[in-house]
Design a protein around this motif. Sequence first.
Motif, PDB file in Angstrom:
ATOM      1  N   CYS A  53       0.805  -1.224   0.000  1.00  0.00           N
ATOM      2  CA  CYS A  53       0.000   0.000   0.000  1.00  0.00           C
ATOM      3  C   CYS A  53       0.835   1.270   0.000  1.00  0.00           C
ATOM      4  CB  CYS A  53      -0.941   0.000   1.211  1.00  0.00           C
ATOM      5  SG  CYS A  53      -2.245  -1.249   1.092  1.00  0.00           S
ATOM      6  N   GLU A  55       3.653   4.211  -1.251  1.00  0.00           N
ATOM      7  CA  GLU A  55       3.846   4.996  -2.473  1.00  0.00           C
ATOM      8  C   GLU A  55       4.902   4.399  -3.396  1.00  0.00           C
ATOM      9  OE1 GLU A  55       4.601   9.060  -1.458  1.00  0.00           O
ATOM     10  OE2 GLU A  55       2.862   9.162  -0.141  1.00  0.00           O
ATOM     11  N   CYS A 100      -6.377   0.087  -1.300  1.00  0.00           N
ATOM     12  CA  CYS A 100      -5.650   0.514  -0.095  1.00  0.00           C
ATOM     13  C   CYS A 100      -6.162   1.864   0.402  1.00  0.00           C
ATOM     14  CB  CYS A 100      -4.145   0.601  -0.376  1.00  0.00           C
ATOM     15  SG  CYS A 100      -3.326  -0.992  -0.574  1.00  0.00           S
ATOM     16  N   GLU A 101      -6.446   2.776  -0.518  1.00  0.00           N
ATOM     17  CA  GLU A 101      -6.980   4.083  -0.135  1.00  0.00           C
ATOM     18  C   GLU A 101      -8.356   3.944   0.522  1.00  0.00           C
ATOM     19  OE1 GLU A 101      -6.910   6.675  -3.537  1.00  0.00           O
ATOM     20  OE2 GLU A 101      -4.735   6.498  -3.739  1.00  0.00           O
ATOM     21  N   THR A 102      -9.172   3.068  -0.015  1.00  0.00           N
ATOM     22  CA  THR A 102     -10.495   2.833   0.566  1.00  0.00           C
ATOM     23  C   THR A 102     -10.360   2.308   1.985  1.00  0.00           C
ATOM     24  OG1 THR A 102     -11.492   2.421  -1.598  1.00  0.00           O
ATOM     25  CG2 THR A 102     -12.642   1.504   0.324  1.00  0.00           C
TER      26      THR A 102
END
Length: 164
Positions: A53, A55, A100-102
């Motif tokens: 997850c 960057e 991953c953002e969710t």
Amino acid sequence: MKRRTLIVSISSLGAAALVAVTLVAAGPGGASAFGRWGGSGHGWSGHAEARLCGESRDARIDDAIRFVEAFVDFTPEQAGPWQALTGAVRNGSAKIGAACETVAAEGRPAEAPQHLARAKLALVTALGVVQEVRPAFADLYGTLNDEQRARIDDLLSKRHRHRR
């Protein structure tokens, strides 16, 4: 040398895609999708979480692709399937990133139905990645000669045996 680099690099890229899908579906140590059932955050070790997850996920993929392209002269027959595979892997990474953002936005699930919803998100994401990467990998694999195929098969099966 170039033939071996091609085989190892293609295998590594394919294996990296499969590892990412596996990590999404079930993290190490009994972790559920995107986190341990009772844990905090994503639930993985910092290293695994950062790889999946973080960057740097896209940067690692781009580095691997650039490495392969710097050392391998693809035949005209292999160039198109290679581009399709790299595109599928990048799209898969984007799908994983969105999931991953969710998960990060939702925070830690408080109730069992939320845990199951998170598991569903991970499995649906993983399936979508596999559905895109697998045919692209198969198309590239189809352009390889018997020796190249045998080496890739052997390399991936040896990695699988070492994980057990």
